[in-house]
Each structure stands twice: as C-alpha cells, then as structure tokens.
Motif scaffolding. Structure first.
Motif, PDB file in Angstrom:
ATOM      1  N   LEU A 117       0.841  -1.204   0.000  1.00 56.53           N
ATOM      2  CA  LEU A 117       0.000   0.000   0.000  1.00 56.53           C
ATOM      3  C   LEU A 117       0.872   1.248   0.000  1.00 56.53           C
ATOM      4  CD1 LEU A 117      -2.834  -0.878   2.540  1.00 56.53           C
ATOM      5  CD2 LEU A 117      -3.027  -0.629   0.073  1.00 56.53           C
ATOM      6  N   ARG A 232      -9.852   1.615   1.874  1.00 56.84           N
ATOM      7  CA  ARG A 232     -10.726   0.613   2.491  1.00 56.84           C
ATOM      8  C   ARG A 232     -11.940   0.333   1.612  1.00 56.84           C
ATOM      9  NH1 ARG A 232     -12.909   1.591   8.321  1.00 56.84           N
ATOM     10  NH2 ARG A 232     -14.585   2.335   6.976  1.00 56.84           N
ATOM     11  N   ASN A 317       0.444 -23.898  -3.797  1.00 55.71           N
ATOM     12  CA  ASN A 317       0.830 -22.992  -4.872  1.00 55.71           C
ATOM     13  C   ASN A 317      -0.220 -22.880  -5.951  1.00 55.71           C
ATOM     14  OD1 ASN A 317       3.381 -21.784  -4.498  1.00 55.71           O
ATOM     15  ND2 ASN A 317       4.202 -23.836  -4.414  1.00 55.71           N
ATOM     16  N   MET A 318      -0.831 -24.028  -6.309  1.00 53.21           N
ATOM     17  CA  MET A 318      -1.822 -24.000  -7.386  1.00 53.21           C
ATOM     18  C   MET A 318      -3.034 -23.176  -6.964  1.00 53.21           C
ATOM     19  SD  MET A 318      -1.712 -27.806  -8.920  1.00 53.21           S
ATOM     20  CE  MET A 318      -0.573 -28.196 -10.251  1.00 53.21           C
ATOM     21  N   ASP A 321      -2.106 -19.560  -7.077  1.00 54.62           N
ATOM     22  CA  ASP A 321      -1.988 -19.038  -8.430  1.00 54.62           C
ATOM     23  C   ASP A 321      -3.357 -18.757  -9.035  1.00 54.62           C
ATOM     24  OD1 ASP A 321      -0.485 -18.323 -10.657  1.00 54.62           O
ATOM     25  OD2 ASP A 321      -1.024 -20.212 -11.618  1.00 54.62           O
ATOM     26  N   LEU A 322      -4.310 -19.662  -8.762  1.00 49.69           N
ATOM     27  CA  LEU A 322      -5.671 -19.441  -9.262  1.00 49.69           C
ATOM     28  C   LEU A 322      -6.233 -18.131  -8.721  1.00 49.69           C
ATOM     29  CD1 LEU A 322      -7.341 -22.957  -9.151  1.00 49.69           C
ATOM     30  CD2 LEU A 322      -6.734 -21.587 -11.135  1.00 49.69           C
ATOM     31  N   LYS A 329      -6.439 -10.530 -13.753  1.00 48.76           N
ATOM     32  CA  LYS A 329      -7.104 -10.499 -15.051  1.00 48.76           C
ATOM     33  C   LYS A 329      -8.250  -9.493 -15.099  1.00 48.76           C
ATOM     34  CE  LYS A 329      -6.472 -14.729 -16.663  1.00 48.76           C
ATOM     35  NZ  LYS A 329      -6.899 -16.103 -16.521  1.00 48.76           N
TER      36      LYS A 329
ATOM     37  N   ILE B  85       1.125   2.548   8.236  1.00 45.70           N
ATOM     38  CA  ILE B  85       1.548   1.904   6.991  1.00 45.70           C
ATOM     39  C   ILE B  85       2.991   2.266   6.655  1.00 45.70           C
ATOM     40  CG2 ILE B  85       1.222   2.057   4.488  1.00 45.70           C
ATOM     41  CD1 ILE B  85      -1.701   1.777   4.891  1.00 45.70           C
ATOM     42  N   PHE B 176       0.182 -22.507 -16.181  1.00 41.68           N
ATOM     43  CA  PHE B 176      -0.185 -22.858 -14.817  1.00 41.68           C
ATOM     44  C   PHE B 176       0.886 -23.744 -14.184  1.00 41.68           C
ATOM     45  CE2 PHE B 176      -2.818 -25.555 -11.936  1.00 41.68           C
ATOM     46  CZ  PHE B 176      -3.181 -24.552 -11.070  1.00 41.68           C
ATOM     47  N   GLN B 179       4.033 -21.837 -13.298  1.00 44.10           N
ATOM     48  CA  GLN B 179       3.810 -21.101 -12.045  1.00 44.10           C
ATOM     49  C   GLN B 179       3.943 -22.034 -10.853  1.00 44.10           C
ATOM     50  OE1 GLN B 179       3.367 -18.060 -11.266  1.00 44.10           O
ATOM     51  NE2 GLN B 179       2.611 -16.922 -13.005  1.00 44.10           N
ATOM     52  N   ALA B 180       3.291 -23.200 -10.956  1.00 48.78           N
ATOM     53  CA  ALA B 180       3.317 -24.152  -9.845  1.00 48.78           C
ATOM     54  C   ALA B 180       4.743 -24.626  -9.604  1.00 48.78           C
ATOM     55  CB  ALA B 180       2.406 -25.331 -10.150  1.00 48.78           C
ATOM     56  N   GLY B 183       7.140 -22.776  -7.383  1.00 45.54           N
ATOM     57  CA  GLY B 183       6.996 -22.897  -5.939  1.00 45.54           C
ATOM     58  C   GLY B 183       7.513 -24.204  -5.383  1.00 45.54           C
TER      59      GLY B 183
END
Lengths: 332, 349
Positions: A117, A232, A317-318, A321-322, A329, B85, B176, B179-180, B183
């Motif tokens: 931020l 916020r 991780n999967m 990522d989703l 997007k 912050i 995908f 990306q996986a 990790g």
C-alpha cells in the motif's frame, strides 16, 4: 495497344492460398512444443520417482506415516537392519511445518500488505523506485544467508520479543511455555521465514493493488474520501482475493524452506504447540537432518516425506496461483 | 514611446505553509522525541527494534492528534493509518539493511588474498584464517551455473515462445504448471535428482547432478521472465515479418528474438541469481568436495553454498569467520547479477 500492355491485361494465374504450415514451421513448432512440455515432464517425474522410492514405506506405514509422531530407524552399528521394527511418521514434522509457516504468514503478510500500500499510494516518487529495488533485492538473497543472519543477529532480539510476549500474554495457551527455554523456537523460525516471504508477498500485493480501476479510485476521492477511506472502500475489496493468493504463495514458500529453518530451529520429534518454546520441526529440515547417516530403508522413508512436502506445496501454490490470476485479469 | 514600469506583484506561494502554521508540527516532533525517550526509559522496550516501536507509537499518536484537532475525525483516522503503513513499510526493509551491514562487517574479517586462490584440500576447518580458501567452491559454483544455464535456458525460452508465439493447445495448462513449478521447494529438486539418478544406481555424487537439480529450479524463473519480455514485443513486428513472406520460424528467429534479446538475457541472469545461492539441492547431489575439481562428471564438486554449510556445521570460530567471508563472496555475486539484470531491464524501456 502494345503487346506488353496486352500481356499485362490477362488475368493472373490463380494461386492456392493455404494456412497449412510449411515443413520448417512444423519442425519449429514440434521442437518448441517439446521444450514447452519440459515443466509438465519434470513435475510428473518428480512425483513418479519420489513415489516409486517411497512407495514401500508409504504402503507399510499407511496413514500413520502422516499421523505418527515417531521417527525411529532401527539399525545396528554395522549398518544392517536392527531387530526392533523401524517406525516412520512425519506427523510432528508436518505440524511443525504448518505452525512455522502460519507464524511466518501472520507476521509477514500484514507487513507486506502495508509495504505494498505504501509503495502504491503513499511513497513519494523519488524513493519508490529505490524501495522497490531494495525489496526485489531481498528476494534474491540466498536462503542460507537468511539462516546465518537469523541465527546470529535475529535470534537475540527474537528471544527478547518472545520473552516479552510470554511475560504479558503468557496466559494465552499459545504463548505459554512449559520450560523457560526461548532460543531456537518455532517463533524465531517463523520470524526468519516471515522476512523471507515479505518480498514475494509484497510484489504480488503491489501488482494486485496497482490493477485497481482508476475510475473507482477517482470516484471515491470525488465523494470526499480520505486516502484511507478510499483504500478501504476500493483498493482492499478489489485486491482481496489476489492478496489472499499472494499470502498462500508465501505460505507455500515458508513450508518448503529448508536451510534457513534448519539453521535456526531446534528440531525435536514432538508435536509442540507452544510456539515460544525452543522445540519444533519442519519436514524439509527433517530430510536434511536425517539424510547424512540414513540407512537404505530410511532414505526411502525420506523420499516419501519429500513426496508429501512436494504434494503439499504444489497444492498450496496451485490454489494461490488461481486466486492471483483471477484478480489480475479483471483489473484495468 | 515611453515605457511605463508596471508594478508587478511579487510571485507568491500561497500553498506553502507559513512559519506560524508550522508551529504545531515542530511541537509535534518535539513531543515524539520526548515520548520516545519516555517509553524507552520507563518501559521494557530495549534495543533498536524497541526504539523503533516507540517512535512509531509516538509519531502515530501525535500525528493523529494534530490531524484530528485541525480537520476532524476522518482526517485523524487517515493520519493514523498513514503513519502505521509507513512504519510497517520501513520495517520491511529493516532486515535488508541489517543483513547487508552484518555480512559486510563480519565477512571482511575472513578475507585475504589467498581466500580466492587456494582451496580447503589441505586445510582443516579449525585452521587459522590465513590458510585455505574457497577457490574450489567458486570454480564449482561457476561450472554448475554454466551447465544449469545450458540446460534450462533453451527449455525456458522455448516454453516462453510456445506461450507467446505459437499459443498452441495446452498453453493455459503449461503456464499454470510453470507457475506451480516455481513454488517447488528447492530440497525437493535435490531429492528428485537423488532418487532418479543417484540412489541405488552406484553412480556417485558429482557436479553434473547438482547442476541438473539447479536447472529444475532455474527453469520456471527463466520461462516466466522470458514470457513477460516476449509479450512486450509489439505485435506489428511479428505482422511485418509475416507480411514480408517469412515463415513463422523465420519471424521468431530473425525478428522477435533479436528484438527481445536484452530482455531474454535479463531472464537468464535472474535465473542464475535464483540458483547461485541454493544450498539444499546441492547437499543431496554434489557431495561438496574440498579440492578444486574441474570435471563435473567425475567426483565430488564443491560450491560456495556448500562451503558455507560445511563451515557452519563444524561450528568453530575460524570456520564461522570463513562462513561469513564466503557468504560475502556469494552475496557479491548475487548482487552483481541482480544489478546487471536491472540495468539491462532499464535499458530496454
């Protein structure tokens, strides 16, 4: 009309237009496709080989491999298998892995969100680039460096803060300790891990926040919002799932971290829920700890432990990522 | 024609706060200093972090009060959050400063010229600091980095080309998986090479296996960065290539890749920076020798992270100093890679 002009008038011969790739393109695509499959092949090979080597132990121990707390390799001094049966269970280590990773996330993620931020909405332009560079540089630090620094520099102040927590919040079971031994605790390992995940979580949160639709930000200001009420009302709701994804990515990193945790943590085969007490575990550091003098059978058990770690981090991780890709997007 | 001198008003800066308006700010700073001193003096907060926390508490309180007094409740909240912050963001870069400082101070003690020209073959961990060095480790790290780069860069770049140029079936799945893969814990890469190649085969530890484990870790970094770089190449360039009658392969090889060259080099450097300090996979694959070994397929091979690991485990004062000196060398290597990647990245834009 001259002859040349007449010639030009005749209709050109029609030619076939095809979208079929030439031979060279076919070869090119095949080669590139093979290269692109490498990640699939490697991931599958990791699962298959670790599974193959660990299968024997997994089949024998069954579910108790995950739930059991005991890790005992029966071996005689000459290297042959001992009489009492060996027992392999990573339950305590799994619990330790999850506890240290959760500590890391609960300390590291708020700091990362605040840093993201700050970088997006508060930092003066002059120092923003510099700060981003510093945080990116932190991501490039090798994990053994964090381990060495954590052990030598962070540990003393970590102990100090652990004692403070114990003194004032000791009535909460989480911060209670049965013996006053504060060094090399899961809390300190979690602190080191928190520092290690700050760069990645910050950069993802920054990415997500920067995608906030500008018109909504301006709309909030036009309605008289202060900077905080704007954040916020607009930024946080928009970036919520992306930040959760970033936090999970950090969780995955923290679960798989080996060297730094091994350096800092005192590894004990018990399920220890007192995070300030100097005893804990982590699947990855179990593997390092036992690998050196392991018998052939114990190595198989370590492979099985590695497989569990692989599957756990892959799952986390999967999911992460989703969540991240969904938010990024839909942005501006 | 006589010139009339116009009496222009002097330029004003009405947005600048006047001295009188700044009085509360000065008072506030004074209050912060006093409050910090009081907190450190009368409560348990000690050390640098304690002082930092005290400053944060006081600054937050004072700025909240000042904003609230002049502009109301919402402004007070806003000021409080801004102060929190900012201080959390500062907290995030604390470790970097501390790490760099510690490594510089402790690392320089173990350095001497021979550190770079001798190996640990004839020196034991408890020898004084002017005996032995990490030549074997530097050589080993460089050899392994070169092999890992040779393996992972072609694979990573072809993954990126598949995702951006061909966009064939399964692109989403592959993106995908990459990306996986990024990790995957580094220890798993080491265990995998051990289980697939070394375990039960009679093959020993050597540098090549270590390099393969590192290549697994390097691949996703290269692929992701290269994909981002290729996406930045303007679509016009590709269309121009195709319109000139080039096949797709000629377009990619002679238009797209040359245009993205510096970016692709950045991807490679970032990948190298990712693996240069990896320790865990090497523990299972290289054996970590003490003698300079130039042959990656025969015999154990040392590396800087492994040398640090060994020195750390043995625990004597000399080896500890050696570990810090080695980590200074490693950090210097990583930082050179990092800054050259950034410089290349900047030049592109």
């Amino acid at each position: 009309m001259t002859l040349a002009e007449e010639k030009r008038m005749t209709a050109p011969t029609p030619r076939v237009i095809t979208t079929k790739p030439r031979t060279s393109d076919k070869i090119f695509r095949a080669v590139i496709f093979t290269g692109a499959l490498s990640s699939l092949v490697i991931l599958a090979a990791i699962a298959i080989f670790l599974g193959l080597r660990g299968f024997e132990i997994l089949a024998r121990e069954g579910l108790s491999f995950i739930t059991g707390y005991e890790w005992y390799s029966s071996i005689n001094s000459d290297g042959s298998a001992g009489e009492d049966p060996s027992v392999y269970g990573i339950g305590a280590m799994l619990i330790g892995t999850i506890i240290t990773a959760l500590i890391a996330v609960s300390i590291g993620v708020p700091i990362s969100i605040a840093a993201a931020l700050y970088l997006n909405f508060y930092a003066p332009n002059a120092i923003r680039g510099f700060l981003v560079g510093v945080i990116d540089l932190m991501a490039a630090f090798p994990s053994i460096l964090f381990g060495l620094w954590g052990f030598n520099v962070l540990m003393p102040s970590g102990e100090y803060w652990a004692k403070l927590l114990h003194k004032y919040l000791g009535w909460i079971p989480l911060f209670d300790v049965s013996t006053p031994f504060f060094s090399r605790s899961p809390f300190i390992a979690g602190l080191v891990l928190a520092i290690m995940i700050i760069p990645i979580v910050t950069s993802i949160a920054r990415e997500v926040f920067s995608q906030t639709p500008l018109d909504r930000i301006q709309a909030a200001y036009a309605l008289g919002a202060t900077k905080w009420t704007m954040i916020r009302a607009v930024v946080l709701p928009f970036g919520y799932s992306g930040v959760v994804g970033g936090a999970m990515l950090g969780l995955g990193r923290a679960m798989g971290e080996t060297v730094a945790v091994f350096t800092v943590l005192n590894i004990i085969f018990q399920a220890n829920f007192q995070i300030l007490l100097g005893a804990g575990g982590n699947v990855a550091s179990l593997i390092i700890l036992k690998f050196g003098e392991a018998s052939a059978e114990e190595i198989k058990a370590l492979m099985a432990a590695g497989l569990m770690l692989f599957l756990l981090t892959l799952l986390v991780n999967m999911l992460a990522d989703l969540l991240v890709s969904r938010t990024v997007k839909q942005g501006r | 024609m006589s010139t009339t001198t116009l009496n222009y008003p002097k330029p004003q800066k009405p947005w600048r706060p006047k001295q009188r308006d700044l009085i509360p700010t000065y008072l506030g700073i004074l209050m912060v200093l006093l409050g910090t001193w009081a907190l450190v003096e009368f409560t348990g907060f000690a050390g640098k972090l304690g002082a930092f926390v005290s400053v944060v508490i006081c600054t937050t309180a004072v700025s909240t009060f000042l904003a609230g007094r002049s502009r109301g409740k919402q402004a007070a909240k806003n000021a409080a959050v801004a102060s929190i912050i900012t201080s959390l963001a500062l907290l995030a870069i604390f470790p970097v400063i501390s790490i760099l400082g510690t490594v510089l101070v402790r690392g320089t003690k173990g350095l001497y010229v021979g550190f770079f020209t001798t190996d640990m073959g004839l020196a034991s961990v408890n020898d004084p600091l002017n005996v032995g060095g990490i030549l074997h480790a530097i050589v080993g790290t460089f050899i392994m980095i070169i092999i890992a780069t040779l393996v992972s860069v072609p694979l990573g770049i072809s993954t990126a080309i598949y995702l951006t140029e061909i966009r064939g079936p399964g692109s989403r799945l592959i993106r995908f998986l990459v990306q996986a893969m990024s990790g995957v814990p580094s220890i798993v890469a080491g265990l995998f090479i051990y289980s697939a190649i070394i375990s039960g085969s009679g093959r020993g530890f050597n540098g090549l296996w270590g390099a393969l484990a590192l290549a697994i870790l390097m691949l996703p970094t290269v692929a992701r960065t290269a994909e981002e770089v290729l996406l930045l190449i303007a679509e016009d360039l590709r269309e121009a290539g195709l319109a000139l009658g080039a096949t797709q392969w000629r377009t990619v090889a002679m238009v797209v890749v040359p245009a993205a060259k510096s970016g692709l080099i950045t991807a490679m450097i970032l990948g190298i920076a990712r693996i240069a300090g990896e320790t865990a996979p090497l523990l299972f694959t290289t054996g970590g020798g003490d003698v300079t070994n130039l042959n990656p397929v025969d015999g154990v091979m040392g590396s800087i992270p492994f040398a640090i690991w060994k020195a750390l485990i043995s625990g004597s004062a000399e080896s500890n100093a050696r570990a810090w000196a080695s980590i200074l060398v490693l950090l210097a290597l990583v930082m050179i890679l990092f800054f050259s990647a950034r410089r290349l990245g900047k030049a592109r834009r």
